[in-house]
Motif scaffolding. Sequence first.
Motif, PDB file in Angstrom:
ATOM      1  N   ALA A 239       0.829  -1.208   0.000  1.00 40.08           N
ATOM      2  CA  ALA A 239       0.000   0.000   0.000  1.00 40.08           C
ATOM      3  C   ALA A 239       0.864   1.258   0.000  1.00 40.08           C
ATOM      4  O   ALA A 239       0.478   2.290  -0.563  1.00 40.08           O
ATOM      5  CB  ALA A 239      -0.928  -0.005   1.207  1.00 40.08           C
ATOM      6  N   ASP A 240       2.032   1.169   0.652  1.00 34.65           N
ATOM      7  CA  ASP A 240       2.909   2.335   0.737  1.00 34.65           C
ATOM      8  C   ASP A 240       4.129   2.195  -0.171  1.00 34.65           C
ATOM      9  O   ASP A 240       5.154   2.841   0.057  1.00 34.65           O
ATOM     10  CB  ASP A 240       3.357   2.547   2.187  1.00 34.65           C
ATOM     11  N   LEU A 241       4.023   1.335  -1.192  1.00 32.19           N
ATOM     12  CA  LEU A 241       5.164   1.154  -2.101  1.00 32.19           C
ATOM     13  C   LEU A 241       5.410   2.442  -2.872  1.00 32.19           C
ATOM     14  O   LEU A 241       4.559   2.918  -3.609  1.00 32.19           O
ATOM     15  CB  LEU A 241       4.876   0.009  -3.069  1.00 32.19           C
ATOM     16  N   ASP A 242       6.577   2.983  -2.690  1.00 34.98           N
ATOM     17  CA  ASP A 242       6.930   4.239  -3.348  1.00 34.98           C
ATOM     18  C   ASP A 242       8.327   4.095  -3.924  1.00 34.98           C
ATOM     19  O   ASP A 242       9.308   4.599  -3.381  1.00 34.98           O
ATOM     20  CB  ASP A 242       6.866   5.405  -2.349  1.00 34.98           C
ATOM     21  N   GLN A 243       8.394   3.349  -5.022  1.00 41.35           N
ATOM     22  CA  GLN A 243       9.685   3.106  -5.649  1.00 41.35           C
ATOM     23  C   GLN A 243       9.733   3.772  -7.020  1.00 41.35           C
ATOM     24  O   GLN A 243       8.769   3.691  -7.795  1.00 41.35           O
ATOM     25  CB  GLN A 243       9.926   1.608  -5.805  1.00 41.35           C
ATOM     26  N   PRO A 244      10.849   4.416  -7.323  1.00 47.11           N
ATOM     27  CA  PRO A 244      10.990   5.013  -8.654  1.00 47.11           C
ATOM     28  C   PRO A 244      11.112   3.930  -9.719  1.00 47.11           C
ATOM     29  O   PRO A 244      11.279   2.752  -9.411  1.00 47.11           O
ATOM     30  CB  PRO A 244      12.284   5.822  -8.536  1.00 47.11           C
ATOM     31  N   GLU A 245      11.026   4.331 -10.955  1.00 43.33           N
ATOM     32  CA  GLU A 245      11.225   3.394 -12.057  1.00 43.33           C
ATOM     33  C   GLU A 245      12.585   2.713 -11.883  1.00 43.33           C
ATOM     34  O   GLU A 245      13.612   3.385 -11.773  1.00 43.33           O
ATOM     35  CB  GLU A 245      11.183   4.131 -13.397  1.00 43.33           C
ATOM     36  N   PRO A 246      12.616   1.387 -11.818  1.00 48.31           N
ATOM     37  CA  PRO A 246      13.892   0.691 -11.598  1.00 48.31           C
ATOM     38  C   PRO A 246      14.917   1.018 -12.685  1.00 48.31           C
ATOM     39  O   PRO A 246      14.578   1.080 -13.882  1.00 48.31           O
ATOM     40  CB  PRO A 246      13.486  -0.788 -11.647  1.00 48.31           C
ATOM     41  N   ALA A 247      16.150   1.220 -12.248  1.00 46.54           N
ATOM     42  CA  ALA A 247      17.231   1.545 -13.177  1.00 46.54           C
ATOM     43  C   ALA A 247      17.946   0.261 -13.580  1.00 46.54           C
ATOM     44  O   ALA A 247      18.610  -0.380 -12.752  1.00 46.54           O
ATOM     45  CB  ALA A 247      18.204   2.518 -12.514  1.00 46.54           C
TER      46      ALA A 247
END
Length: 323
Positions: free
Chosen positions: A167-175
């Motif tokens: 619910a709180d997943l806040d990950q940028p686009e994986p590099a």
Amino acid sequence: MTSHDPAPTGGPRSIESLSSLTTGQVDAVLTLLAEAARADGQQAVSEQGRLQLRGGERAGVRHLLLTVGDTSVADTSVTDTSAADTLVGYAQLEDTDPVEAPAAELVVHPAHRGHGHGRALGTALLAESGKRLRVWAHGGHSAARHLSQVLGLTLFRELRQMRRSLADLDQPEPALPEGVTVRTFVPGKDDAAWLAVNAQAFAHHPEQGSLTQRDLDDRKAEAWFDPAGFFLAERGGELIGFHWTKVHAAEGLGEVYVLGVRPGAQGGGLGKALTGIGLRHLAAQGLPTAMLYVDADNKAAVSVYERLGFTTHETDLMYRTET
């Protein structure tokens, strides 16, 4: 192999060792496993073990059925394997590892516990394996620990189930590392390449690294299989890593099912990127929680997952005979 002895309650206890099960026997075992899972809150036999119930004989796999004759069982969900015998216990023994001792899982129906059936199954497993045995205790319950002591087994492996909220997943686009692209698995086309990289990535892992085409086909035939959640990383058209996710719809869980990077491609951030891709996919399905399994002694992996917000939810323990 069939053994008989008096049961503490009811009629005579019988343990039959079989290389394959009939459809009726499979149904009886699955009913037993479902009843035990409802009582225990988790499965007593792994996914691999449940898949190996079906499909006839498999090299190195034995099924032990413990029945008690002439019993009167109030719980009518317990399925009779014959007109007179009631299935109250099941064990599976797999002897496919060229180095390690045979591995086993066992379960006794909740309504029939406390009567020595677990010890009888464990003793039969020791005899079947030539007293070279590894046994899983999923959840590490006290009764399983006690049985391991009675059988003379010692703890040697700890497998953690870790979870985190999505619910709180806040990950940028994986590099992704330079030159690496990611696409999804194409059944039939990618089977051989994936099996090869899986074997390389898990050469140290006795269960995962030994998967065969039949094992892969078993999983592709399951209702949960979705190639849209099976991500392959390639460099120059060559498979170098993957993240296979799984959805447990009934439980509202997404799983980091298998994540691997081919030796030689490790250390460049690909594993972290693939983990992020999979978690973002699971979160997009509206799943509230993600889970994964990792060996407790794999300190590097545990540390990575902890930094990603995973914490230990429960622990499976494996016991073995002294070697």
